[in-house]
Design an enzyme around this catalytic site. Structure first.
Site, short mmCIF file in Angstrom:
data_model
loop_
_atom_site.label_atom_id
_atom_site.label_comp_id
_atom_site.label_asym_id
_atom_site.label_seq_id
_atom_site.Cartn_x
_atom_site.Cartn_y
_atom_site.Cartn_z
N ALA A 83 -65.09 -88.72 1.02
CA ALA A 83 -63.78 -89.38 0.98
C ALA A 83 -62.84 -88.65 0.03
CB ALA A 83 -63.96 -90.85 0.57
N LYS A 103 -68.78 -100.66 7.48
CA LYS A 103 -68.68 -100.03 6.16
C LYS A 103 -68.60 -101.13 5.11
CE LYS A 103 -66.25 -96.30 3.71
NZ LYS A 103 -65.83 -96.91 2.46
N HIS A 134 -70.92 -97.96 0.40
CA HIS A 134 -70.17 -97.36 -0.70
C HIS A 134 -70.79 -97.87 -2.00
CE1 HIS A 134 -65.94 -96.52 -2.62
NE2 HIS A 134 -66.95 -95.99 -3.29
N PRO A 158 -62.67 -92.59 6.69
CA PRO A 158 -61.32 -93.08 7.00
C PRO A 158 -60.54 -93.28 5.70
CG PRO A 158 -62.95 -94.82 7.30
CD PRO A 158 -63.71 -93.57 7.02
N LEU A 159 -59.42 -92.62 5.56
CA LEU A 159 -58.66 -92.61 4.30
C LEU A 159 -57.27 -93.16 4.54
CD1 LEU A 159 -59.75 -89.02 3.29
CD2 LEU A 159 -60.54 -91.12 2.19
N THR A 160 -56.91 -94.20 3.82
CA THR A 160 -55.60 -94.81 3.98
C THR A 160 -54.50 -93.84 3.60
OG1 THR A 160 -56.54 -96.97 3.48
CG2 THR A 160 -54.16 -96.76 3.28
N ASN A 198 -71.99 -93.24 0.55
CA ASN A 198 -70.60 -92.90 0.27
C ASN A 198 -70.33 -93.08 -1.22
OD1 ASN A 198 -67.42 -94.52 0.78
ND2 ASN A 198 -67.80 -92.35 0.53
N GLY A 199 -69.73 -92.04 -1.82
CA GLY A 199 -69.32 -92.16 -3.21
C GLY A 199 -69.54 -90.90 -4.02
N CYS A 211 -63.13 -103.00 2.09
CA CYS A 211 -61.81 -102.70 1.51
C CYS A 211 -61.55 -103.62 0.33
CB CYS A 211 -60.72 -102.86 2.56
SG CYS A 211 -59.06 -102.48 1.94
#
Length: 696
Positions: A561, A473, A503, A349-351, A536-537, A434
């Site tokens: 991402a 997440k 992450h 999910p990407l802002t 993630n990363g 976040c």
């Protein structure tokens, strides 16, 4: 289109200014290995060029650039300072703008008949068709994005491709703006209930009470009595000890109480996401509540809703909720519907940039799992249309989830119950990583990493009320050197989560360092078999993907991402196990697909065109960081490499490598026509700011 593209190409105003001091002359003297050690992209010497010179010495000029000459750009920084206006003034200006001839009534635009608007003279939009046509911008090249659909174009006369409408706009036609290929729109009746605070959440409230996170509530007479006492500043003196405990807990939790509508008063309110700490009374425990539920099912509120029950409650609602006939029939968390993430290509999910058209592009290029942009629970519960738009799903997204963010169990659980009733989704992801300040300061996102008990309450309540899988997440921790997630991994599965995405950075690190995959692997090794761990990363090539999967066999998959933002064909590379030396023409075709999907989603009228342009420019602020495979001495490119100043193999490739907003605007003009007068653009996320938060 190809001829117009080549005709509009110009030499970029700048390429990669920040690493320029490290480029040309320095890069020519160092070996590729030495450049890689310094995190400088080892571009072949024949493509290197002297760094461009900028008078301002920073990116502010280009961020506000309109694609015009430098003389116009010099005044740009001052134009960025906008006068702060009140909400009333902004609303007045919007009303005046809507009444202008540039905003034709949508109903008249669809039908071409002035008499088709049921509001007539009271309509807030213009009804002057001739005046609208006289000032309407010229049509864009290409065909209307709705030309292949069974229905007529829903924008009619306002469409920027109106000249290509074969059938014209017949009088009296009624065309729905709703697109059958998109789901999860906000029902107007539900929105009105949310606005009036009349929406009921029986499952969430029952689960909160079961876990001791919700008091027994107050009777209607007690609420009415307390309201009268509040007005007269009198206190109630005849409360029992038991009611004092419950009332204190209600005040601490700020739990909304349902009240019948009297004299214009609504039935209840939502709890604030910024207020109270969530505490459990000392006299209660989740174990006691659970045993009480088994021994005396009639005392507990049933959290289930019948199959045929409508999600829209009437205004007069019976306060009595029937108990479950047999509490033992409730499904255990392990018996809930499961979702298998193993070896699937997961788009994070990407802002801002992870919008529906971008996700469609990634689906075409090989993504298996997609997830909507992060939505705030409080805004969803308030019925904000802009927040609900983040939950939209396209029919091509066969494995789709939504991501929500909240600080307290009551807020999150009610949002989960509402989403489960109103949306078609495969899983719900709760963001607990976040790093941005506006989220953390409210106690959500990474702030939850410092409150494990609240994390537990959020996951338990959310997973206990719906059959839809709940995932979370997280980051490795809040502060550097104080990793905490590994100590919670074994418990997260018992809380009810189906999967956890780790992450590999702390909140304090943001994006200033490479992801810690050793720590991610340790977390996956500690996880029980029932809990899937997703890493993630910094996944930026098929080699990265393969290495992480080999080093950690228990890892379910890797979430992609920023790598997808810079090169969305990364999904194709992983599936085909190759480094794709993609040409500039192929990259332009991907941008064309995005524009087509964007016009379908945001509209083909002037507003939709400019909205599509805005999100295209946001995306181009990332794609400029891609370095073609054929230009590198060392393959594949790493995510932390800084590119030197270089030429591409053709003019379009050179243009696409520019980090100047003026050049991004030129690319947008190839696809969407000239920008409006006084157009400016400043990227929301700086693509070269590794220490800034780019997404949750």
């Amino acid at each position: 289109m190809e001829d117009s593209v080549s005709a509009e190409l110009r030499v970029p105003t700048a390429v990669s200014e920040e690493p320029a001091s490290l480029s040309a002359s320095t890069g020519a003297q160092l070996t590729p290995e030495e450049l890689v050690a310094k995190a400088i992209a080892p571009v072949k010497r024949e493509y290197l060029r002297p760094p461009p010179v900028r008078s301002s010495g920073n990116n502010v000029k280009d961020a506000a650039s309109t694609g015009k000459n430098d003389g116009d750009n010099k005044a740009a920084p001052s134009s960025l300072v906008k006068e702060k206006k009140s909400k009333r003034q902004m609303k007045r200006e919007r009303r005046q703008e809507q009444k202008s001839t540039s905003h034709l009534c949508p109903e008249i635009a669809k039908t071409g008949d002035v008499s088709s608007c049921r509001y007539s003279d009271k309509c807030r939009f213009s009804h002057d068709i001739e005046a609208f046509k006289s000032q309407k911008p010229a049509d864009l090249d290409g065909e209307c994005p709705f030309s292949g659909a069974e229905q007529l174009c829903p924008y009619g006369l306002a469409c920027r491709f109106a000249g290509t409408h074969k059938e014209g706009v017949p009088a009296g036609s009624s065309v729905s703006l709703k697109k059958c290929s998109e789901m999860n729109g906000l029902n107007k009746d539900v929105q009105k209930l949310l606005w009036k605070n009349k929406m009921k959440f029986p499952k969430a409230d029952a689960k909160l009470k079961e876990l001791g996170l919700l008091g027994h509530g107050k009777s209607k007479s007690r609420v009415k009595e307390e309201k009268e006492d509040a007005v007269s500043n009198d206190s109630v003196a005849d409360r029992t000890c038991c009611s004092e405990v419950n009332n204190d807990m209600d005040a601490d939790l700020d739990i909304p109480v349902e009240v019948p509508e009297e004299n214009g008063q609504t039935e209840g309110t939502f709890s604030s996401d910024e207020s109270r700490p969530l505490k459990k009374p000392k006299s209660m425990s989740s174990e006691n509540c659970h045993s009480d539920k088994i021994d005396n099912g009639a005392c507990m509120i049933d959290a289930t809703i019948s199959e045929g029950h409508t999600p829209i409650e009437s205004e007069v609602v019976n306060d009595i909720v029937l108990p479950d006939s047999d509490a033992s029939l409730k499904s255990h968390p392990r018996e809930k519907k499961l979702i298998d993430f193993r070896d699937k290509l997961y788009l994070a999910p990407l802002t801002t940039v992870g919008n529906l058209p971008f996700r469609r592009v990634c689906k075409v290029l090989g993504a298996d799992v997609t997830c909507g942009e992060m939505a705030m629970c409080t805004n969803l519960l308030q019925g904000q249309a802009s927040e609900w738009a983040l939950l939209r799903r396209h029919s091509s997204e066969d494995l789709f989830g939504v991501q929500i963010c909240g600080a307290y169990p009551d807020t999150v659980s009610r949002a989960v119950e509402l989403i489960d009733k109103e949306c078609v989704i495969d899983f719900i992801d709760i963001n607990m990583g976040c790093p941005i300040d506006i989220v953390v300061n409210k106690g959500a996102g990474s702030a939850l990493l410092m409150k494990p008990m609240r994390m537990k309450s959020v996951v338990e309540t959310a997973s206990g009320i719906v059959d839809t899988p709940i995932t979370i997440k997280v980051r490795t921790g809040y502060f550097e050197g104080k990793n905490r997630i590994d100590s919670l991994i074994a418990d997260i599965g018992n809380w009810g989560a189906s999967a956890v995405t780790v992450h590999g950075r702390t909140r304090q690190q943001r994006y200033s360092k490479l992801a810690d995959w050793e720590y991610i692997n340790r977390c996956s090794s500690l996880a029980p078999d029932s809990l899937q761990v997703i890493g993630n990363g910094d996944v930026f090539s098929y080699a990265d993907w393969n290495r992480h999967k080999v080093e950690s066999p228990k890892l379910a998959t890797c979430m992609i991402a920023r790598g997808a933002l810079i090169k969305p064909w990364l999904f194709t590379e992983i599936k085909e196990q190759r480094n794709w030396d993609i040409t500039s023409g192929e990259r332009l075709n991907i941008l064309k697909n995005f524009v087509h999907f964007g016009l379908e989603h945001w509209g083909s009228d002037t507003k939709g065109v400019e909205t599509t342009r805005h999100f295209l420019l946001e995306w181009l602020s990332y794609t400029c960081r891609y370095i073609p495979v054929g230009l590198l001495d060392v393959v594949p490119q790493r995510l932390n490499w800084r590119p030197p100043s270089y030429f591409g193999r053709d003019d379009l490739e050179t243009l696409m490598s520019s980090d100047s907003a003026a050049d991004w605007i030129k690319i947008s003009e190839m696809l969407l026509g000239k920008v409006p007068d006084a157009f400016s653009f400043a990227p929301k996320h700086k693509s070269n700011a590794y220490d800034r938060a780019e997404n949750g």
